[in-house]
Design a protein around this motif. Structure first.
Motif, short mmCIF file in Angstrom:
data_model
loop_
_atom_site.label_atom_id
_atom_site.label_comp_id
_atom_site.label_asym_id
_atom_site.label_seq_id
_atom_site.Cartn_x
_atom_site.Cartn_y
_atom_site.Cartn_z
N THR A 3 35.08 40.18 31.23
CA THR A 3 36.24 40.41 32.09
C THR A 3 37.39 39.52 31.63
O THR A 3 37.20 38.60 30.84
CB THR A 3 35.90 40.03 33.54
N GLU A 4 38.58 39.80 32.15
CA GLU A 4 39.74 38.96 31.80
C GLU A 4 39.52 37.53 32.27
O GLU A 4 39.93 36.57 31.60
CB GLU A 4 41.04 39.54 32.41
N GLU A 5 38.87 37.36 33.43
CA GLU A 5 38.59 36.00 33.95
C GLU A 5 37.69 35.24 32.97
O GLU A 5 37.93 34.07 32.68
CB GLU A 5 37.86 36.05 35.32
N ARG A 7 37.24 35.83 29.79
CA ARG A 7 37.99 35.58 28.56
C ARG A 7 38.88 34.33 28.73
O ARG A 7 38.90 33.45 27.86
CB ARG A 7 38.87 36.81 28.28
N ALA A 8 39.55 34.24 29.88
CA ALA A 8 40.45 33.10 30.13
C ALA A 8 39.64 31.81 30.28
O ALA A 8 40.03 30.75 29.77
CB ALA A 8 41.27 33.37 31.39
#
Ligand code: 13P
Ligand code: SF4
Length: 310
Positions: A3-5, A7-8
């Motif tokens: 997810t983007e979370e 990845r961050a």
């Protein structure tokens, strides 16, 4: 799931730990997406020896992370799943090496595929990968070369270096060995003229049908440089991601064996596992005792000296 979370979070943790993520082409695509470097065994070992980061997250199987630790003992090396192991790495006995040394004396070199434990490397004179095995075996001063643990890569090397007496051991990769000549013939019939690109861990009746036999990177290079539209690719399906990245926009198509080769140990590495080991510092790979580490490191260092991969 990536997810983007996640990845961050991985980006933030890498920064906080001064870490880089190295991934083999066989790990799942989502893990390759998180990596700073994706490559074959030789490229990743060379990077592990030279990258300045203080922590390496090794998204691959144990022998790869262990080699990184041997080459960079001051770095912290983390595995997203410490149980990811390569069965072939264990498929040789000390007695096999001792018997060959006794028989051939100084005119024997032991060449060890990097797909091996640190202990197996410590019995050896030089390591090789599938990208440089032919070149390194050819360059050895001895005429007799015991090749461990992979019988298929050993046999392939023997066929390319007629000057040497290559002695084989009986290890093998269960995934590549399971690719059958019949399924390759069927693919060739359905795709006339498509080049066949095979990893030399495949059995001899399969590599015999190949136009190119080489490491995962060499397979990708051959597909990128080729003029054909369709390619028959005989290795683990994970390499598809790199084939598609390298050949983006070229309209090329890649056909893998219908039995769908995947490496279950490489599949243990997940995006969540990468984040967790960065978060917790888990899966740390230690050094073996110095009596193993020093000769294993010497065999790896000799490979890096002799073995520019092309
Ligand atoms: P490469 O040397 O092509 O990276 O292959 C490693 C491996 O494990 C093949 O099964
Ligand atoms: Fe080992 Fe085969 Fe998996 Fe490569 S594909 S890591 S040789 S089991």
């Amino acid at each position: 799931m990536l997810t983007e979370e996640l990845r961050a979070e991985v980006a933030r943790l890498k920064h906080e730990r001064d870490a880089v993520v190295l991934a083999h082409y066989y790990v799942p695509t989502e893990v390759q997406e998180l990596a700073d470097h994706v490559g074959d065994s030789f490229a990743l070992a060379s990077l592990a020896a030279t990258l300045p980061a203080s922590t390496l997250v090794f998204a691959g199987v144990r022998f790869m992370a262990e080699s990184a630790k041997l080459l960079s003992p001051d770095k912290t090396v983390l595995m997203p799943d410490a149980s990811a192991d390569c069965p072939m790495a264990h498929m040789v006995q000390r007695e096999t090496v001792d018997a060959a040394r006794e028989k051939y004396g100084d005119d024997l070199a032991v060449a060890c595929y990097v797909n091996s434990t640190a202990e197996v490397k410590s019995w050896s004179d030089v390591c090789v990968t599938s990208s440089n095995a032919v070149r390194i075996v050819f360059a050895l001063p001895q005429r007799n070369v015991l090749f461990i643990p992979d019988r298929h890569l050993g046999r392939y090397v023997a066929g390319q270096v007629a000057e040497k007496n290559v002695i084989l051991n009986d290890g093998y990769c269960p995934i590549h060995q399971a690719i059958s000549a019949d399924e390759v013939r069927a693919l060739r019939e359905s795709l006339p003229g498509a080049p066949v690109l095979a990893h030399p861990e495949c059995g001899p009746e399969v590599t015999e049908l190949a136009d190119v036999a080489g490491s995962t990177s060499q397979i990708v290079e051959a597909a990128a440089a080729g003029e054909a539209r369709d390619y028959i690719v005989l290795t683990v399906d994970g390499v598809r991601g790199e084939l598609e990245r390298r050949c983006a926009g070229m309209g090329k198509r890649f056909h893998f064996p219908p039995t769908h080769p995947v490496c279950p140990d490489m599949e243990r590495i997940t995006a969540e596992g990468v984040a967790a080991c960065l978060r917790e510092g888990s899966g740390e790979v230690g050094l073996p005792p110095e009596g193993v580490a020093a000769p294993a490191r010497a065999a790896l260092a000799r490979m890096l000296e002799l073995g520019a991969s092309r």
